[in-house]
Design a protein around this motif. Structure first.
Motif, PDB file in Angstrom:
ATOM      1  N   THR A 146       0.815  -1.208   0.000  1.00  0.00           N
ATOM      2  CA  THR A 146       0.000   0.000   0.000  1.00  0.00           C
ATOM      3  C   THR A 146       0.855   1.266   0.000  1.00  0.00           C
ATOM      4  OG1 THR A 146      -0.200  -0.099   2.409  1.00  0.00           O
ATOM      5  CG2 THR A 146      -1.966  -1.111   1.111  1.00  0.00           C
ATOM      6  N   GLN A 147       2.022   1.204   0.603  1.00  0.00           N
ATOM      7  CA  GLN A 147       2.898   2.383   0.596  1.00  0.00           C
ATOM      8  C   GLN A 147       3.395   2.689  -0.815  1.00  0.00           C
ATOM      9  OE1 GLN A 147       3.404   4.575   3.001  1.00  0.00           O
ATOM     10  NE2 GLN A 147       1.975   3.396   4.234  1.00  0.00           N
ATOM     11  N   ALA A 148       3.706   1.652  -1.590  1.00  0.00           N
ATOM     12  CA  ALA A 148       4.135   1.856  -2.975  1.00  0.00           C
ATOM     13  C   ALA A 148       2.993   2.440  -3.808  1.00  0.00           C
ATOM     14  CB  ALA A 148       4.627   0.549  -3.582  1.00  0.00           C
ATOM     15  N   VAL A 149       1.777   1.970  -3.572  1.00  0.00           N
ATOM     16  CA  VAL A 149       0.607   2.508  -4.271  1.00  0.00           C
ATOM     17  C   VAL A 149       0.423   3.977  -3.914  1.00  0.00           C
ATOM     18  CG1 VAL A 149      -1.919   2.411  -4.398  1.00  0.00           C
ATOM     19  CG2 VAL A 149      -0.573   0.308  -4.516  1.00  0.00           C
ATOM     20  N   ARG A 150       0.520   4.294  -2.644  1.00  0.00           N
ATOM     21  CA  ARG A 150       0.363   5.671  -2.185  1.00  0.00           C
ATOM     22  C   ARG A 150       1.420   6.585  -2.812  1.00  0.00           C
ATOM     23  NH1 ARG A 150       1.864   9.147   1.427  1.00  0.00           N
ATOM     24  NH2 ARG A 150       3.494   7.922   2.366  1.00  0.00           N
ATOM     25  N   ARG A 151       2.670   6.126  -2.818  1.00  0.00           N
ATOM     26  CA  ARG A 151       3.750   6.922  -3.434  1.00  0.00           C
ATOM     27  C   ARG A 151       3.510   7.103  -4.927  1.00  0.00           C
ATOM     28  NH1 ARG A 151       6.858   3.821   0.129  1.00  0.00           N
ATOM     29  NH2 ARG A 151       7.380   2.375  -1.529  1.00  0.00           N
ATOM     30  N   ALA A 152       3.071   6.055  -5.617  1.00  0.00           N
ATOM     31  CA  ALA A 152       2.815   6.141  -7.061  1.00  0.00           C
ATOM     32  C   ALA A 152       1.705   7.143  -7.357  1.00  0.00           C
ATOM     33  CB  ALA A 152       2.460   4.766  -7.620  1.00  0.00           C
ATOM     34  N   LEU A 153       0.649   7.125  -6.552  1.00  0.00           N
ATOM     35  CA  LEU A 153      -0.440   8.088  -6.748  1.00  0.00           C
ATOM     36  C   LEU A 153       0.027   9.516  -6.489  1.00  0.00           C
ATOM     37  CD1 LEU A 153      -3.516   6.270  -5.211  1.00  0.00           C
ATOM     38  CD2 LEU A 153      -3.122   6.840  -7.613  1.00  0.00           C
ATOM     39  N   HIS A 154       0.820   9.713  -5.466  1.00  0.00           N
ATOM     40  CA  HIS A 154       1.337  11.050  -5.168  1.00  0.00           C
ATOM     41  C   HIS A 154       2.252  11.538  -6.288  1.00  0.00           C
ATOM     42  CE1 HIS A 154      -0.131  12.154  -1.143  1.00  0.00           C
ATOM     43  NE2 HIS A 154      -0.270  10.855  -0.991  1.00  0.00           N
ATOM     44  N   ARG A 155       3.066  10.643  -6.848  1.00  0.00           N
ATOM     45  CA  ARG A 155       3.924  11.022  -7.987  1.00  0.00           C
ATOM     46  C   ARG A 155       3.083  11.363  -9.212  1.00  0.00           C
ATOM     47  NH1 ARG A 155       7.195   6.801  -6.384  1.00  0.00           N
ATOM     48  NH2 ARG A 155       6.240   5.442  -7.914  1.00  0.00           N
TER      49      ARG A 155
END
Length: 113
Positions: A45-54
């Motif tokens: 979920t952290q990778a998903v969150r970072r990808a969305l923020h990027r």
């Protein structure tokens, strides 16, 4: 590769004859609030969150994120203005190509403080 905004503008009945206007999001005209469902394979979920923020930067507003460990699928509910929806979907497809779009619901996300 065609953009999702071109598809939406071409296929939406209200957009017939207004293709150029439908594919341009105007920051001052957000329209009614909607909730967009986005599913992304994986458990990180952290990778998903970072990808969305990027991908979305400061356009990313209120969202909820849930993880289905059985299916290894992360589901995100994004709140956005109807007028911002097309540009958000384009940005998600460019930045998170494995994302799958789900239902779009009218209304705001419930936020607990």
């Amino acid at each position: 590769m065609p953009l999702i905004s071109d598809f939406i503008a071409a296929s939406h009945p209200a957009a017939q004859g207004h293709r150029a206007a439908a594919s341009v999001a105007r920051p001052h005209d957000h329209g009614p609030r909607v909730c967009l469902t986005v599913r992304i394979p994986g458990r990180d979920t952290q990778a998903v969150r970072r990808a969305l923020h990027r991908a979305l930067g400061d356009r990313l507003g209120i969202y909820t994120l849930t993880l289905d460990t059985r299916l290894a699928m992360t589901t995100v509910q994004l709140q956005a203005g109807r007028g911002d929806l097309v540009s958000l979907m384009d940005a998600i497809m460019a930045g998170v190509p494995e994302a799958e779009f789900g239902a779009i619901h009218a209304g705001d996300l419930t936020v607990l403080h």
